[in-house]
Write a protein that holds these residues in place. Structure first.
Motif, short mmCIF file in Angstrom:
data_model
loop_
_atom_site.label_atom_id
_atom_site.label_comp_id
_atom_site.label_asym_id
_atom_site.label_seq_id
_atom_site.Cartn_x
_atom_site.Cartn_y
_atom_site.Cartn_z
N ILE A 33 0.84 -1.21 0.00
CA ILE A 33 0.00 0.00 0.00
C ILE A 33 0.87 1.25 0.00
O ILE A 33 0.59 2.22 -0.73
CB ILE A 33 -0.95 -0.01 1.21
CG1 ILE A 33 -1.98 -1.14 1.07
CG2 ILE A 33 -1.66 1.33 1.37
CD1 ILE A 33 -2.82 -1.36 2.30
N ALA A 34 1.94 1.24 0.81
CA ALA A 34 2.85 2.40 0.87
C ALA A 34 3.52 2.65 -0.49
O ALA A 34 3.60 3.79 -0.95
CB ALA A 34 3.90 2.18 1.95
N LEU A 35 3.98 1.57 -1.12
CA LEU A 35 4.61 1.73 -2.43
C LEU A 35 3.60 2.20 -3.48
O LEU A 35 3.94 3.02 -4.35
CB LEU A 35 5.24 0.40 -2.86
CG LEU A 35 6.47 -0.06 -2.06
CD1 LEU A 35 6.89 -1.45 -2.48
CD2 LEU A 35 7.63 0.91 -2.26
N SER A 36 2.38 1.70 -3.40
CA SER A 36 1.33 2.13 -4.33
C SER A 36 1.02 3.62 -4.14
O SER A 36 0.84 4.36 -5.10
CB SER A 36 0.07 1.29 -4.13
OG SER A 36 0.33 -0.07 -4.37
N ALA A 37 0.95 4.04 -2.85
CA ALA A 37 0.70 5.46 -2.57
C ALA A 37 1.83 6.33 -3.08
O ALA A 37 1.61 7.41 -3.65
CB ALA A 37 0.52 5.65 -1.06
N MET A 38 3.07 5.85 -2.90
CA MET A 38 4.22 6.59 -3.40
C MET A 38 4.19 6.68 -4.93
O MET A 38 4.47 7.74 -5.51
CB MET A 38 5.51 5.91 -2.95
CG MET A 38 6.78 6.70 -3.25
SD MET A 38 8.25 5.81 -2.68
CE MET A 38 7.90 5.73 -0.92
N GLN A 39 3.81 5.58 -5.57
CA GLN A 39 3.71 5.57 -7.03
C GLN A 39 2.64 6.55 -7.50
O GLN A 39 2.82 7.27 -8.47
CB GLN A 39 3.39 4.15 -7.50
CG GLN A 39 3.49 3.95 -8.99
CD GLN A 39 4.93 3.72 -9.42
OE1 GLN A 39 5.81 4.45 -9.05
NE2 GLN A 39 5.15 2.70 -10.21
N PHE A 56 4.45 2.30 -17.34
CA PHE A 56 5.49 1.89 -16.39
C PHE A 56 4.93 1.79 -14.98
O PHE A 56 5.24 0.84 -14.24
CB PHE A 56 6.65 2.88 -16.42
CG PHE A 56 7.73 2.57 -15.42
CD1 PHE A 56 8.63 1.54 -15.65
CD2 PHE A 56 7.84 3.31 -14.24
CE1 PHE A 56 9.63 1.25 -14.71
CE2 PHE A 56 8.82 3.02 -13.31
CZ PHE A 56 9.72 2.00 -13.55
N ALA A 57 4.09 2.78 -14.58
CA ALA A 57 3.52 2.77 -13.24
C ALA A 57 2.61 1.56 -13.04
O ALA A 57 2.68 0.86 -12.02
CB ALA A 57 2.74 4.06 -12.99
N VAL A 58 1.73 1.30 -14.02
CA VAL A 58 0.81 0.16 -13.92
C VAL A 58 1.60 -1.14 -13.91
O VAL A 58 1.31 -2.06 -13.13
CB VAL A 58 -0.20 0.18 -15.09
CG1 VAL A 58 -1.01 -1.11 -15.11
CG2 VAL A 58 -1.13 1.38 -14.98
N PHE A 59 2.62 -1.23 -14.78
CA PHE A 59 3.45 -2.43 -14.84
C PHE A 59 4.15 -2.66 -13.50
O PHE A 59 4.22 -3.80 -13.01
CB PHE A 59 4.48 -2.30 -15.96
CG PHE A 59 5.44 -3.46 -16.04
CD1 PHE A 59 5.06 -4.67 -16.59
CD2 PHE A 59 6.74 -3.33 -15.55
CE1 PHE A 59 5.94 -5.73 -16.65
CE2 PHE A 59 7.62 -4.39 -15.60
CZ PHE A 59 7.22 -5.60 -16.16
N SER A 60 4.65 -1.58 -12.90
CA SER A 60 5.35 -1.71 -11.62
C SER A 60 4.41 -2.20 -10.53
O SER A 60 4.75 -3.10 -9.75
CB SER A 60 5.95 -0.35 -11.21
OG SER A 60 6.88 0.10 -12.17
N ILE A 61 3.19 -1.60 -10.48
CA ILE A 61 2.23 -2.00 -9.45
C ILE A 61 1.81 -3.46 -9.64
O ILE A 61 1.75 -4.24 -8.69
CB ILE A 61 1.01 -1.08 -9.47
CG1 ILE A 61 1.39 0.34 -9.04
CG2 ILE A 61 -0.09 -1.62 -8.58
CD1 ILE A 61 1.90 0.43 -7.63
N LEU A 62 1.52 -3.83 -10.91
CA LEU A 62 1.12 -5.21 -11.18
C LEU A 62 2.23 -6.19 -10.85
O LEU A 62 1.98 -7.29 -10.34
CB LEU A 62 0.70 -5.36 -12.65
CG LEU A 62 -0.60 -4.66 -13.06
CD1 LEU A 62 -0.86 -4.85 -14.55
CD2 LEU A 62 -1.77 -5.19 -12.25
#
Length: 451
Positions: A17-23, A204-210
């Motif tokens: 969740i923290a990484l997603s919020a940062m992204q 890139f953001a979606v790929f990173s989150i997935l």
């Protein structure tokens, strides 16, 4: 172990969740920057076009200057006209013509953008005898639009302010006129333009989150699987320990009995003790053989294949099983056509017997065995009316050491190798096995062999 896994899952979820919020923050910041960059580009382009209105049409702006002077001088002659000046400016006669010329200029200089604009009156101030007389001064409102086709300022952004000064003489006194107006522009579908520019960033953001979510799921599944395997192995060790303990204890007691002189002198007792030792020794040997043989993978099993006639082969298995379990009703529905299959009789007999014994072990009273031949595939079906298997457990049935539990209890004895061995035997024959079952509705095991 379970508590540790739960804590790890919770911690991993918080980190995710923290990484997603940062992204999200980084993407939002980039989006805001792209918006400002886009607006800056528009401002620069439009500023070059409208740097000086007179460059577009000097005649119109000459009329505009004359109008402003007339209004200023009429006010100095009659201050009561203050309220009429604003309406006279907003309802000027060259409003439509100037709007059209500016629109044409924008379309010519910026052909790839569809935009609307409005020039809004902000101030109209007269300096007379070093005193400022503010005739009109308001915040920008679309109601104060002098030129343009923009209907609202809500989605528009400020491009620039224009300040104009005019000098003149009225009532034998010099005056200065200061006017200020603002150009607002709204680009149609500007959000789409920004999003297109950010396509790679979004990808890139979606790929990173997935990727993070996928790794998270894989890690959690691996931990859960590891825990299940640990529980299964622990259960197996407990079972095998229990199975070994009884014959070992019996052997130990029997050995001590043989040490007694009166036992050695009594032939009958002596033979009974030796018989007990022999039985327990065979039991130990069978347990060891079961673990060694049934735990082999299908690649390691050496088959001794031969032509086996169906359904005669199955009839012989049923007859032998019926002798061992006379209280279980077995119904057969075999395809009457005789067919020869290239099989290992010993291993396949053991595999089918394991399934039948499992059915009895889990409460079965009736078994139906069927065969069918379709599309060069021979199928053996074994259906029972036992307690059934929960659907969530089907994928685990053929795992090594796994046994179906009931309310965290294993009521049926076993090492968890029977169905694993069955699966490996069928695979060694290049066949496949599947189970159809629901809790409380029995189970059906289907063996399929390619002819």
């Amino acid at each position: 172990m379970k508590q540790k896994i739960n804590l790890l899952i919770a911690f991993s979820a918080v980190v995710l969740i923290a990484l997603s919020a940062m992204q999200y923050y980084l993407v939002k910041t980039t989006y805001d920057y792209k918006v400002e960059q886009f607006r800056g580009e528009i401002k620069d382009k439009i500023a070059k076009i409208t740097n000086d209105y007179s460059d577009i049409d000097s005649t119109i702006f000459y009329k505009k200057d004359l109008l402003y002077k007339e209004l200023a001088e009429s006010y100095l002659l009659d201050p009561e006209r203050r309220n009429q000046i604003k309406q006279s400016i907003l309802q000027n006669s060259f409003k439509a013509e100037l709007t059209k010329k500016l629109q044409q200029e924008f379309e010519r200089e910026i052909p790839n953008l569809e935009l609307d604009f409005a020039i809004v009156l902000d101030k109209f101030v007269i300096y007379n005898n070093t005193e400022a007389d503010t005739i009109f001064a308001e915040k920008p409102f679309i109601e104060n639009k002098m030129y343009g086709n923009l209907a609202s300022l809500d989605d528009a952004f400020l491009v620039r302010n224009y300040v104009g000064t005019t000098s003149g003489t009225s009532l034998n006194a010099d005056y200065k006129l200061l006017t200020e107006d603002t150009l607002y522009v709204s680009v149609n579908n500007w959000e789409t333009i920004i999003l297109k520019r950010m396509t790679m960033i979004f990808v890139f953001a979606v790929f990173s989150i997935l990727t993070l979510i996928t790794l998270f799921v894989i890690a959690i599944r691996a931990l859960i699987k590891q825990k299940k395997m640990s529980d299964i192995k622990t259960d197996f060790i407990n079972n095998i320990t229990h199975e070994l303990k009884t014959p070992l204890t019996t052997l130990s007691v029997s050995t001590k009995i043989l040490e007694r002189k009166e036992v050695r002198e009594n032939d009958k007792v002596y033979e009974n003790v030796l018989s007990t030792i022999n039985r327990q020794n065979n039991r130990l040997q069978n347990l060891i053989d079961q673990v060694m043989t049934n735990s082999l993978g299908y690649e390691e099993i050496e088959l001794q294949k031969e032509k086996v006639a169906m359904p005669n082969f199955l009839h012989s298995i049923v007859d032998d099983f019926q002798i061992a379990y006379p209280n279980v009703a077995i119904l057969t529905d075999f395809d009457t056509n005789k067919i020869n299959l290239n099989l290992d009789k010993f291993h396949l007999t053991t595999a089918i017997t394991n399934v039948l014994e499992n059915a009895v072990k889990y409460g079965c009273q009736n078994i139906t065995i069927t065969t069918s031949l379709e599309n060069n595939q021979f199928t053996i079906g074994i259906q029972d009316d036992g307690i059934g298997i929960p659907k969530g457990k089907h994928s685990l049935l053929f795992d090594k050491f796994y046994r179906v539990e009931q309310g965290n209890l294993h009521n049926a004895k076993g090492l968890g190798l029977g169905l694993y061995y069955v699966d490996q035997i069928i695979k060694a024959h290049q066949g496949n096995i599947n189970v159809v079952s629901e809790l409380g509705k029995g189970a059906t095991f289907n063996f399929r062999f390619q002819i």
